[in-house]
Design an enzyme around this catalytic site. Structure first.
Site, PDB file in Angstrom:
ATOM      1  N   HIS A 614      11.108  54.219 -81.375  1.00  0.00           N
ATOM      2  CA  HIS A 614      11.482  53.754 -80.030  1.00  0.00           C
ATOM      3  C   HIS A 614      11.125  54.806 -78.976  1.00  0.00           C
ATOM      4  O   HIS A 614      11.937  55.122 -78.118  1.00  0.00           O
ATOM      5  CB  HIS A 614      12.992  53.490 -79.963  1.00  0.00           C
ATOM      6  CG  HIS A 614      13.430  52.282 -80.727  1.00  0.00           C
ATOM      7  ND1 HIS A 614      14.746  51.887 -80.800  1.00  0.00           N
ATOM      8  CD2 HIS A 614      12.743  51.375 -81.443  1.00  0.00           C
ATOM      9  CE1 HIS A 614      14.843  50.793 -81.542  1.00  0.00           C
ATOM     10  NE2 HIS A 614      13.627  50.471 -81.949  1.00  0.00           N
TER      11      HIS A 614
HETATM   12  C1  LIG Z   1       7.956  49.357 -86.870  1.00  0.00           C
HETATM   13  C2  LIG Z   1       8.710  49.120 -85.593  1.00  0.00           C
HETATM   14  C3  LIG Z   1       9.914  48.403 -85.619  1.00  0.00           C
HETATM   15  C4  LIG Z   1      10.606  48.166 -84.432  1.00  0.00           C
HETATM   16  N1  LIG Z   1      11.708  47.350 -84.440  1.00  0.00           N
HETATM   17  C5  LIG Z   1      12.230  46.953 -83.255  1.00  0.00           C
HETATM   18  C6  LIG Z   1      13.207  45.930 -83.183  1.00  0.00           C
HETATM   19  O1  LIG Z   1      13.592  45.350 -84.184  1.00  0.00           O
HETATM   20  N2  LIG Z   1      13.685  45.576 -81.961  1.00  0.00           N
HETATM   21  C7  LIG Z   1      13.259  46.166 -80.817  1.00  0.00           C
HETATM   22  O2  LIG Z   1      13.726  45.802 -79.729  1.00  0.00           O
HETATM   23  N3  LIG Z   1      12.336  47.141 -80.852  1.00  0.00           N
HETATM   24  C8  LIG Z   1      11.780  47.508 -82.032  1.00  0.00           C
HETATM   25  N4  LIG Z   1      10.779  48.409 -82.058  1.00  0.00           N
HETATM   26  C9  LIG Z   1      10.361  49.004 -80.798  1.00  0.00           C
HETATM   27  C10 LIG Z   1       9.566  48.065 -79.909  1.00  0.00           C
HETATM   28  O3  LIG Z   1       8.907  47.064 -80.659  1.00  0.00           O
HETATM   29  C11 LIG Z   1       8.542  48.878 -79.141  1.00  0.00           C
HETATM   30  O4  LIG Z   1       9.166  50.020 -78.624  1.00  0.00           O
HETATM   31  C12 LIG Z   1       7.949  48.085 -77.998  1.00  0.00           C
HETATM   32  O5  LIG Z   1       7.464  46.862 -78.486  1.00  0.00           O
HETATM   33  C13 LIG Z   1       6.835  48.893 -77.352  1.00  0.00           C
HETATM   34  O6  LIG Z   1       6.272  48.145 -76.327  1.00  0.00           O
HETATM   35  P1  LIG Z   1       5.085  48.758 -75.469  1.00  0.00           P
HETATM   36  O7  LIG Z   1       4.554  47.666 -74.631  1.00  0.00           O
HETATM   37  O8  LIG Z   1       5.545  50.001 -74.787  1.00  0.00           O
HETATM   38  O9  LIG Z   1       3.991  49.222 -76.530  1.00  0.00           O
HETATM   39  P2  LIG Z   1       3.294  48.387 -77.690  1.00  0.00           P
HETATM   40  O10 LIG Z   1       3.926  47.073 -77.883  1.00  0.00           O
HETATM   41  O11 LIG Z   1       3.241  49.289 -78.871  1.00  0.00           O
HETATM   42  O12 LIG Z   1       1.833  48.109 -77.126  1.00  0.00           O
HETATM   43  C14 LIG Z   1       0.856  49.085 -76.931  1.00  0.00           C
HETATM   44  C15 LIG Z   1      -0.483  48.443 -77.246  1.00  0.00           C
HETATM   45  O13 LIG Z   1      -1.529  49.253 -76.724  1.00  0.00           O
HETATM   46  C16 LIG Z   1      -2.574  49.314 -77.667  1.00  0.00           C
HETATM   47  N5  LIG Z   1      -3.332  50.535 -77.420  1.00  0.00           N
HETATM   48  C17 LIG Z   1      -2.905  51.810 -77.552  1.00  0.00           C
HETATM   49  N6  LIG Z   1      -3.888  52.659 -77.226  1.00  0.00           N
HETATM   50  C18 LIG Z   1      -4.954  51.897 -76.869  1.00  0.00           C
HETATM   51  C19 LIG Z   1      -6.269  52.204 -76.431  1.00  0.00           C
HETATM   52  N7  LIG Z   1      -6.675  53.450 -76.275  1.00  0.00           N
HETATM   53  N8  LIG Z   1      -7.128  51.180 -76.183  1.00  0.00           N
HETATM   54  C20 LIG Z   1      -6.724  49.887 -76.324  1.00  0.00           C
HETATM   55  N9  LIG Z   1      -5.486  49.554 -76.736  1.00  0.00           N
HETATM   56  C21 LIG Z   1      -4.611  50.547 -76.998  1.00  0.00           C
HETATM   57  C22 LIG Z   1      -1.854  49.311 -78.988  1.00  0.00           C
HETATM   58  O14 LIG Z   1      -2.714  48.960 -80.047  1.00  0.00           O
HETATM   59  C23 LIG Z   1      -0.736  48.326 -78.735  1.00  0.00           C
HETATM   60  O15 LIG Z   1      -1.125  47.031 -79.061  1.00  0.00           O
HETATM   61  C24 LIG Z   1      10.087  48.691 -83.223  1.00  0.00           C
HETATM   62  C25 LIG Z   1       8.898  49.406 -83.204  1.00  0.00           C
HETATM   63  C26 LIG Z   1       8.198  49.606 -84.362  1.00  0.00           C
HETATM   64  C27 LIG Z   1       6.890  50.348 -84.317  1.00  0.00           C
END
Ligand SMILES: Cc1cc2nc3c(=O)[nH]c(=O)nc-3n(C[C@H](O)[C@H](O)[C@H](O)COP(=O)(O)OP(=O)(O)OC[C@H]3O[C@@H](n4cnc5c(N)ncnc54)[C@H](O)[C@@H]3O)c2cc1C
Length: 683
Positions: A614
């Site tokens: 997280h």
């Molecule tokens: C295994 C796991 C279990 C979890 N369980 C829960 C849960 O049950 N409930 C909950 O609320 N939260 C949970 N979380 C946390 C939550 O899912 C994440 O914190 C949240 O979804 C992150 O959102 P975000 O938009 O910040 O990033 P992300 O959803 O991670 O999106 C970032 C995206 O950017 C892409 N990216 C990165 N670098 C580049 C680049 N250079 N070029 C192109 N694309 C790129 C990545 O591939 C990814 O698709 C969990 C997280 C993980 C990893």
């Protein structure tokens, strides 16, 4: 029949409950017979908060169970598309050379080619990025958006909630490992904590455990009080509601829930009896059974998930898949962005460089480039593009555009999955051999319910305040499982946490085949602060992640107090009928400590602590007078024009909950801010 308060389903009678069956006994039992599931529940326990809820009302609220095959609303792969919607093959591959490509969802460019220039370029089709892209391309005037994602589209298997631990072991994650920290993660492979992030269209929402939680109002009010205008609970609540389509059995009409959004939030249609014991134990210790997302209540509650009728509902499925044919939304998968191109004189971001099929491309942008690459990807890209701590960038030979403290703060939720109670029952807990069966798979495929809907064993969530909390927000969350780390005999559950073979086998293999129960304590507001640095100037290198876990001694004390609390719950009356006995594993490195002693728990925590992935804080949001701020309260990067960060990296610190809901809310709020700024520009 629904039995009365303080009565429990006896383990021998009925270990498992299928909520839909309880609500619709007529429909449920017949169906279950047909699909061979042997453990059909007839009863459940009413919690105190359910006192007013008549059986009739419950039944009224629950949709009749329907077969899904013929009217599945968002097919998951071209094959399924084909099977369900058309007899003609309309599939063309996304990625040449990917043998599984035909199983995945696909995103084709609507007119087969890219534009010369876009209004917005979004980097990362993750949780925040998906909702942001959907909102920026809806309505009129039609803005053009290029959404670049390094990962691949999801597939049918990632839809099955029970497979969540397996998905974390696939190429749908960036397999980040924290830098080695002496005295921490001693039981992990190479003694390094594992912290993957999602790499998929849908980002981490494709690999997460689907738990939906929003944090406490005070978390957001604190962020606002630090000078972040627009981020108080009252101001962000409309954005939570905007995404949500609340399908919770009891709380769907709550004023703080949304009903018209794309993201279904629902209870898991399947429960073991253990969840009732957990909730009852919670009540015995002063924690009411509630909707844990209610702003004005604290307590324990059935887990709420981002599932749609038992299927994982990722951000992509909710926000991108339905709009994939929008002409103004271009989604490129397997496209890794390597740099944001910024004009050095004007400091205006105007293009991104990315690699697809090993070929370097440049995409140009008229209005804004928005990084939504997550709490690891976004700071990495900023630094590779010249925005970061000057002294570090210079060492790596990266020309400095804006000297900001990118990556200087990294906070995370950490957890201890090592509290296990052995039960003297059969079939009370979920065990892989019973879950992973063909009838269960068929049940899930046909009706979207049954054991396959259990999200990584999680059945309930509880929030508590230990003696170390600030009194305003809970400092510990308890994740109640319908089993424990041994439920799959050392398979995907512990492998997805990278607990080493040696640690696992020595400590837990004695429990294989046994019924177990566990609740995992999570530190919601660790005081220890980590950081993130570039390893080198290669965009394909993983950044260095320093957790610095337990460097503030209060975190260890809080975790120990939380463990004692879980033990108290497990030893209380509701678990007696299961003969629950605390099992004290003999960790290889803790054998000199008396089992159960204070030093034993210290050692156990240092051995088994895991990250919940997280991460927040790496592109911290703050007012101009905050020396650590990277983006302003409207998420614009300081010192650079035309560049924002829209993902969890902007949160200054952790909140009292999980992170998917906040990531979506950030995407919603950012879309509104961006649209407002550009509303007078004619396209
Ligand atoms: C295994 C796991 C279990 C979890 N369980 C829960 C849960 O049950 N409930 C909950 O609320 N939260 C949970 N979380 C946390 C939550 O899912 C994440 O914190 C949240 O979804 C992150 O959102 P975000 O938009 O910040 O990033 P992300 O959803 O991670 O999106 C970032 C995206 O950017 C892409 N990216 C990165 N670098 C580049 C680049 N250079 N070029 C192109 N694309 C790129 C990545 O591939 C990814 O698709 C969990 C997280 C993980 C990893």
């Amino acid at each position: 029949a629904i039995i009365g308060k303080d009565e429990f389903v006896t383990v021998e009678d009925n270990p498992y409950q299928n909520v839909n069956d309880i609500a619709n006994p007529d429909v449920g039992s017949a169906r279950n017979e047909r699909i061979l599931w042997p453990y059909v529940a007839e009863s459940t326990t009413k919690s105190e908060n359910e006192e007013n809820e008549t059986d009739e009302n419950v039944n009224k609220d629950v949709k009749p169970r329907e077969k899904r095959f013929l009217h599945w609303s968002y097919p998951q792969s071209p094959i399924v598309d084909m099977m369900m919607q058309t007899m003609s093959v309309n599939y063309s591959p996304n990625v040449a050379g990917d043998p599984f490509d035909f199983l995945r969802d696909s995103y084709q460019l609507p007119e087969g080619k890219l534009l010369e220039e876009y209004d917005y370029i979004i980097v990362g089709a993750g949780t925040s990025g998906s909702v942001l892209a959907a909102r920026l391309t809806e309505g009129k005037p039609k803005a053009t958006v290029l959404l670049l994602e390094a990962g691949k589209p999801e597939m049918l298997l990632s839809d099955i909630p029970a497979l969540a631990p397996y998905i974390k072991l696939t190429h749908y994650v960036w397999p980040y490992t924290m830098e080695h920290q002496p005295g921490v993660c001693l039981g992990s492979e190479e003694q390094r904590c594992y912290s993957p992030q999602g790499k998929a269209v849908g980002g981490s929402s494709v690999v997460n455990d689907m738990i939906y939680s929003r944090g406490r109002p005070q978390d957001w009010d604190r962020i606002a009080a630090d000078g972040n205008y627009g981020w108080s609970y009252d101001e962000i609540l409309p954005y939570y509601k905007k995404s949500e389509r609340c399908e919770l059995r009891k709380y769907k009409n709550a004023t703080y829930s949304g009903r018209d959004g794309e993201l279904t939030v629902e209870n898991v249609p399947f429960r073991t009896g253990l969840v009732e014991a957990f909730l009852a134990a919670g009540r015995l210790h002063g924690n009411p059974t509630i909707d844990y997302n209610a702003p004005d209540q604290l307590g324990f509650g059935y887990v709420q998930t981002t599932q749609n009728r038992g299927h994982r509902l990722s951000a992509a499925k909710a926000f991108l898949h339905p709009h994939k044919r929008r002409k103004n939304l271009h989604i490129l998968t397997d496209a890794k962005v390597t740099k944001v191109v910024i004009e050095p004189q004007t400091k205006r971001a105007y293009a991104v460089e990315y690699l697809k099929n090993h070929i370097k491309h440049t995409a140009r942008c008229r209005r804004e480039i928005i990084l939504a690459a997550g709490a690891v990807g976004s700071p990495q890209l900023l630094m590779l593009s010249g925005i970061g701590p000057k002294e570090k960038l210079e060492v790596l030979g990266i020309p400095v555009i804006s000297d900001l403290r990118v990556g200087k703060s990294l906070y995370d939720h950490i957890a201890f999955p090592g509290i296990v109670f052995k039960l003297n029952s059969n079939n009370a807990s979920l065990q892989e051999l019973k879950v992973a069966t063909l009838p269960n798979l068929m049940q899930w495929l046909q009706f979207g319910d049954g054991l396959m809907t259990t999200p990584g064993l999680v059945e309930a969530v509880g929030y508590i305040k230990t003696s170390h909390s600030d009194g305003k927000v809970p400092d510990v969350e308890l994740l109640n499982l319908g089993g424990s780390i041994v439920s799959d005999n050392g398979g995907a559950f512990r492998k997805s946490l990278k607990i080493s073979d040696k640690t696992y086998v020595t400590a837990f293999s004695g429990l294989h085949g046994c019924d177990t129960w566990s609740a995992i304590p999570i530190l919601l507001h660790p005081k220890s602060k980590g950081c993130l640095e570039l390893r080198d100037n290669d965009p394909f290198s993983h950044p260095k992640l320093y957790g610095n876990y337990f460097t503030d001694p209060q975190d260890m004390e809080t975790m120990k107090e939380a463990i004692k609390y879980v033990i108290k719950l497990g030893e209380s009356e509701p678990f007696k009928k299961y003969g629950a006995q605390l099992y004290l594993p003999s960790y290889p490195n803790c054998q000199s400590h008396g089992p159960g002693s204070d030093s034993y728990w210290d050692c156990a925590i240092r051995t088994m602590v895991v990250s919940l992935h997280h991460h927040v804080g790496t592109c911290k949001m703050g007012p101009p007078n905050d020396p650590e701020a990277i983006v302003d309260p409207e998420l614009r990067v300081y010192g650079v024009d035309g560049l924002r960060v829209v993902d969890l990296s902007v949160l200054p610190h952790t909140i009292s909950g999980h992170m998917t809901a906040p990531a979506l809310m950030i995407g919603e709020k950012a879309a509104d801010m961006i649209k407002k700024i550009w509303s007078n520009v004619v396209v």
